[in-house]
Design a protein around this motif. Sequence first.
Motif, mmCIF file in Angstrom:
data_model
loop_
_atom_site.group_PDB
_atom_site.id
_atom_site.type_symbol
_atom_site.label_atom_id
_atom_site.label_comp_id
_atom_site.label_asym_id
_atom_site.label_seq_id
_atom_site.Cartn_x
_atom_site.Cartn_y
_atom_site.Cartn_z
ATOM 1 N N LEU A 187 0.837 -1.202 0.000
ATOM 2 C CA LEU A 187 0.000 0.000 0.000
ATOM 3 C C LEU A 187 0.866 1.244 0.000
ATOM 4 C CD1 LEU A 187 -2.691 -0.957 2.668
ATOM 5 C CD2 LEU A 187 -2.860 -1.153 0.193
ATOM 6 N N GLY A 188 0.432 2.235 -0.757
ATOM 7 C CA GLY A 188 1.107 3.520 -0.729
ATOM 8 C C GLY A 188 0.450 4.452 0.266
ATOM 9 N N GLY A 189 0.737 5.740 0.152
ATOM 10 C CA GLY A 189 0.113 6.727 1.017
ATOM 11 C C GLY A 189 0.851 6.932 2.324
ATOM 12 N N ASP A 190 0.248 7.739 3.167
ATOM 13 C CA ASP A 190 0.832 8.123 4.447
ATOM 14 C C ASP A 190 0.018 7.501 5.570
ATOM 15 O OD1 ASP A 190 1.676 9.354 6.783
ATOM 16 O OD2 ASP A 190 2.059 11.274 5.796
ATOM 17 N N PRO A 191 0.580 6.537 6.328
ATOM 18 C CA PRO A 191 -0.182 5.881 7.387
ATOM 19 C C PRO A 191 -0.469 6.787 8.582
ATOM 20 C CG PRO A 191 2.090 5.178 7.462
ATOM 21 C CD PRO A 191 1.944 6.019 6.231
ATOM 22 N N ILE A 192 0.239 7.916 8.688
ATOM 23 C CA ILE A 192 0.012 8.828 9.800
ATOM 24 C C ILE A 192 -1.176 9.743 9.519
ATOM 25 C CG2 ILE A 192 1.026 10.588 11.273
ATOM 26 C CD1 ILE A 192 2.319 7.791 11.510
ATOM 27 N N THR A 193 -1.158 10.378 8.339
ATOM 28 C CA THR A 193 -2.253 11.294 7.998
ATOM 29 C C THR A 193 -3.445 10.565 7.393
ATOM 30 O OG1 THR A 193 -1.432 11.686 5.752
ATOM 31 C CG2 THR A 193 -0.547 13.081 7.507
ATOM 32 N N GLY A 194 -3.181 9.389 6.850
ATOM 33 C CA GLY A 194 -4.248 8.645 6.182
ATOM 34 C C GLY A 194 -4.430 9.021 4.729
ATOM 35 N N ASP A 195 -3.650 9.985 4.236
ATOM 36 C CA ASP A 195 -3.787 10.422 2.850
ATOM 37 C C ASP A 195 -3.347 9.305 1.898
ATOM 38 O OD1 ASP A 195 -4.605 12.868 3.754
ATOM 39 O OD2 ASP A 195 -2.633 13.808 3.580
ATOM 40 N N GLY A 196 -4.298 8.808 1.126
ATOM 41 C CA GLY A 196 -3.987 7.779 0.149
ATOM 42 C C GLY A 196 -3.636 6.434 0.740
ATOM 43 N N PHE A 197 -3.819 6.269 2.041
ATOM 44 C CA PHE A 197 -3.394 5.036 2.711
ATOM 45 C C PHE A 197 -4.569 4.102 2.917
ATOM 46 C CE2 PHE A 197 -2.921 2.830 6.881
ATOM 47 C CZ PHE A 197 -1.971 1.912 6.478
ATOM 48 N N GLY A 198 -4.318 2.806 2.721
ATOM 49 C CA GLY A 198 -5.304 1.815 3.122
ATOM 50 C C GLY A 198 -6.142 1.254 2.004
ATOM 51 N N ARG A 199 -5.882 1.659 0.743
ATOM 52 C CA ARG A 199 -6.639 1.085 -0.368
ATOM 53 C C ARG A 199 -5.724 0.918 -1.571
ATOM 54 N NH1 ARG A 199 -11.726 0.256 -0.171
ATOM 55 N NH2 ARG A 199 -11.862 0.035 -2.419
ATOM 56 N N PHE A 200 -6.057 -0.056 -2.385
ATOM 57 C CA PHE A 200 -5.456 -0.134 -3.706
ATOM 58 C C PHE A 200 -6.547 -0.582 -4.668
ATOM 59 C CE2 PHE A 200 -5.600 -4.685 -3.828
ATOM 60 C CZ PHE A 200 -5.346 -5.099 -2.536
ATOM 61 N N ASP A 201 -6.446 -0.150 -5.887
ATOM 62 C CA ASP A 201 -7.334 -0.592 -6.962
ATOM 63 C C ASP A 201 -6.497 -0.560 -8.226
ATOM 64 O OD1 ASP A 201 -10.283 -0.834 -5.966
ATOM 65 O OD2 ASP A 201 -9.506 0.981 -5.028
ATOM 66 N N ASP A 202 -6.084 -1.720 -8.692
ATOM 67 C CA ASP A 202 -5.135 -1.769 -9.780
ATOM 68 C C ASP A 202 -5.266 -3.108 -10.488
ATOM 69 O OD1 ASP A 202 -1.637 -0.694 -9.951
ATOM 70 O OD2 ASP A 202 -3.160 -0.990 -11.501
#
Length: 284
Positions: A175-190
């Motif tokens: 997973l990409g994104g920032d685990p602290i802010t939650g921005d873009g974190f926790g999902r993938f669709d590819d």
Amino acid sequence: MTRLLLGAAADVLRREIATASVDMVYSDPPFGNEQIWTGKAGSFDDRWEWSAASSTGWAALKDHSAAGAALLAAVARSAPSRAYLGVMAGIIVELRRVLKLTGTLWLHFDDTMGAELRVLCDVIFGAGNAIGTLVWVRTLGGHGNSKRFGRVHDTIACYGRSRAAKWRLWRIGTLGGDPITGDGFGRFDDFAIAAPLGPTDKERVGYPTQKPVALLEELIRAATLPGNVLLDPTCGSGTALVAATRLQRKSIGIDISQDALTAAQARLTGPATAQPSFDFGEVA
């Protein structure tokens, strides 16, 4: 080490697999398309009618969430679909139990019962633990006609046992994104990058609906580390187990068909995947 267990998935899981003992589940179950699938290495029946397993599965689902069971019952389109969903409910309730808090379920399906299976997983795992979906392009041909579009892909939905599963995928690098802010974190669709399995590919063993090892290797790398435990409760000819062995993961395969386990055993003991420790067991 790989274990092979013969029997109905929910029963075997209940009797043989300890709670919170599995790092990853991959399941490519029958899709509920009301067909008999045959091949030179075995066959399986994807036709469904009400059974004790259906009844037990619906009861387990109601115990988990009465509202969710009512919702799923309302969207079931036919008697076969209700029977099928009952069996799948019994399996998925048990899969949630055996997963570690950091574990993930990767459920493979097509559009026959895909919407209902997503609802089922949302009910059992919680919609907040839906991590994302992958699309596997299973054929490069169009296979369409004047009456319908061609079916050229399957879907693989990923669910975490808890939010800790998302953190683990992030640490592995899935997973990409920032685990602290939650921005873009926790999902993938590819798209899953794996070539379709051609009709003359050498890895084919003649078991219907066999998937390519390359696809499973990609998923296993995304969700586990060497030494982790992979479980496939509907293992068929054992592709997920072969991939796990190649990647130095432990694995457990369950199937109701003796033909399937015979094909899986042959692949796992062959020169391409020979392993030092192998346990072939049976559960009545």
